[in-house]
Write an enzyme that holds these catalytic residues in place. Structure first.
Site, mmCIF file in Angstrom:
data_model
loop_
_atom_site.group_PDB
_atom_site.id
_atom_site.type_symbol
_atom_site.label_atom_id
_atom_site.label_comp_id
_atom_site.label_asym_id
_atom_site.label_seq_id
_atom_site.Cartn_x
_atom_site.Cartn_y
_atom_site.Cartn_z
ATOM 1 N N ARG A 22 -44.785 -27.058 56.435
ATOM 2 C CA ARG A 22 -43.888 -25.690 57.536
ATOM 3 C C ARG A 22 -44.899 -24.426 57.948
ATOM 4 N NH1 ARG A 22 -40.312 -23.640 52.721
ATOM 5 N NH2 ARG A 22 -39.441 -21.815 54.432
ATOM 6 N N TYR A 54 -50.342 -30.978 61.314
ATOM 7 C CA TYR A 54 -49.339 -29.592 60.751
ATOM 8 C C TYR A 54 -49.502 -28.081 61.494
ATOM 9 C CZ TYR A 54 -47.480 -31.978 56.969
ATOM 10 O OH TYR A 54 -46.943 -33.079 55.696
ATOM 11 N N LYS A 98 -41.537 -37.159 69.698
ATOM 12 C CA LYS A 98 -41.317 -37.904 68.495
ATOM 13 C C LYS A 98 -41.601 -38.976 68.394
ATOM 14 C CE LYS A 98 -39.965 -37.084 64.167
ATOM 15 N NZ LYS A 98 -38.496 -36.158 63.262
ATOM 16 N N ASN A 160 -42.944 -40.080 53.262
ATOM 17 C CA ASN A 160 -42.177 -40.223 53.300
ATOM 18 C C ASN A 160 -41.241 -42.369 53.477
ATOM 19 O OD1 ASN A 160 -41.395 -37.723 53.958
ATOM 20 N ND2 ASN A 160 -42.768 -37.768 55.507
ATOM 21 N N GLY A 262 -45.113 -25.019 50.010
ATOM 22 C CA GLY A 262 -44.870 -25.487 51.530
ATOM 23 C C GLY A 262 -44.937 -23.325 52.443
ATOM 24 N N THR A 263 -44.612 -22.498 51.060
ATOM 25 C CA THR A 263 -44.103 -22.045 51.743
ATOM 26 C C THR A 263 -46.392 -20.896 52.054
ATOM 27 O OG1 THR A 263 -43.533 -19.175 50.772
ATOM 28 C CG2 THR A 263 -44.176 -20.856 49.243
#
Length: 295
Positions: A22, A54, A98, A160, A262-263
């Site tokens: 993130r 990332y 993408k 994923n 992720g924060t």
């Protein structure tokens, strides 16, 4: 935090993992990176999850700069990184849209770039992020196996992947896949319904739950699902004397999942770490599960 095995093939990791999925240009500063790493190590979190893309393709390099200061030993941390997802960016002139790329060429280029940016000789777990449906899967598997045999990567993982994609890649590999990153939280329990969690456990692995706090929706969401789940969390949290975010992650921990933080918010990171001190009652777990499904 006591280290645990990610799978029966290893390695040992912290039960919570910090991921940079993130991060954005605002977070991408050397000071923020060092602060987050030091906080994680203070809390017993020694496992860090990267990807080549990332933080607008900058997080690996920022992390490597912290490693180069030698304030901790490389052997004392566990590094994940991954490739497969290609995103348009000024540093990627050949990427127009993408898409996914798990070709041999891209995997080899990505791993060399990651090793250089992270300033390390090996990656503990190298993951494919999504499966490219038009790739030569036999060549992809051969490339991953070759990297493992060379020692540049210690283990192979995926992110994923559906159950069938997971099975498909595993059928081409000699080595075991040791994890699958999946989105899992009280506002998205689809992995419990579509077989992903069951299949991961069948392979003696632990699922890595990305977005464990639903990217802030559990605490701040205003949609009906978020409000309903938050009300139930608030009621049960009073019983345990804990923050609702800690309780939401304790729900994942009881399921056997490893939360992927992720924060960059320090209190939210501490809330996740505090979840491991909660002994969640079985029926409270089901109350939260029912609230998530509105049953």
């Amino acid at each position: 935090m006591e280290k645990i095995y990610l799978s029966d093939a290893g390695p040992k990791v912290s039960p919570a993992i910090y991921g940079f999925y993130r991060w954005n240009d605002e977070a991408n500063t050397p000071g923020t990176m060092e602060k987050i790493i030091n906080l994680c190590l203070e809390l017993g979190i020694n496992t860090f999850d990267h990807a080549d893309s990332y933080g607008s393709y900058r997080c690996e390099e920022l992390f490597g700069e912290v490693i180069s200061k030698k304030s901790f030993n490389r052997e004392d941390i566990v590094l994940f990184t991954k490739c497969g997802l290609r995103l348009p960016h000024s540093s990627q002139p050949g990427v127009r849209i993408k898409h996914y790329d798990t070709s041999r060429k891209h995997i080899l280029e990505s791993i060399e770039s990651s090793l250089r940016k992270l300033r390390t000789d090996y990656i503990d777990i190298f993951l494919l992020d999504h499966l490219d449906p038009i790739s030569d899967l036999e060549e992809t598997a051969y490339t991953l196996q070759q990297l493992k045999d060379s020692g540049k990567i210690k283990q192979i993982g995926v992110a994923n992947f559906s159950v069938f994609q997971h099975q498909l890649l595993a059928s081409y590999l000699k080595s075991r896949i040791v994890t699958n990153h999946i989105e899992l939280n009280l506002l998205n329990t689809s992995a419990l319904d579509n077989g992903q969690v069951d299949y991961i456990k069948q392979g003696y692995m632990r699922p890595l739950a990305s977005a464990p706090l639903a990217e802030g929706r559990i605490a701040n969401g205003i949609d009906d699902d978020a409000v309903r789940v938050r009300q139930k969390l608030t009621t049960i949290a009073e019983k345990y004397g804990v923050d609702i975010e800690s309780l939401a992650v304790a729900w994942l921990v009881k399921l056997g999942a490893l939360p992927l933080i992720g924060t960059t918010n320090e209190q939210r990171i501490r809330n996740i770490a505090n979840s491991f001190n909660i002994e969640l009652d079985n029926q409270d777990w089901y109350e939260l599960y029912d609230a998530s499904r509105n049953v």
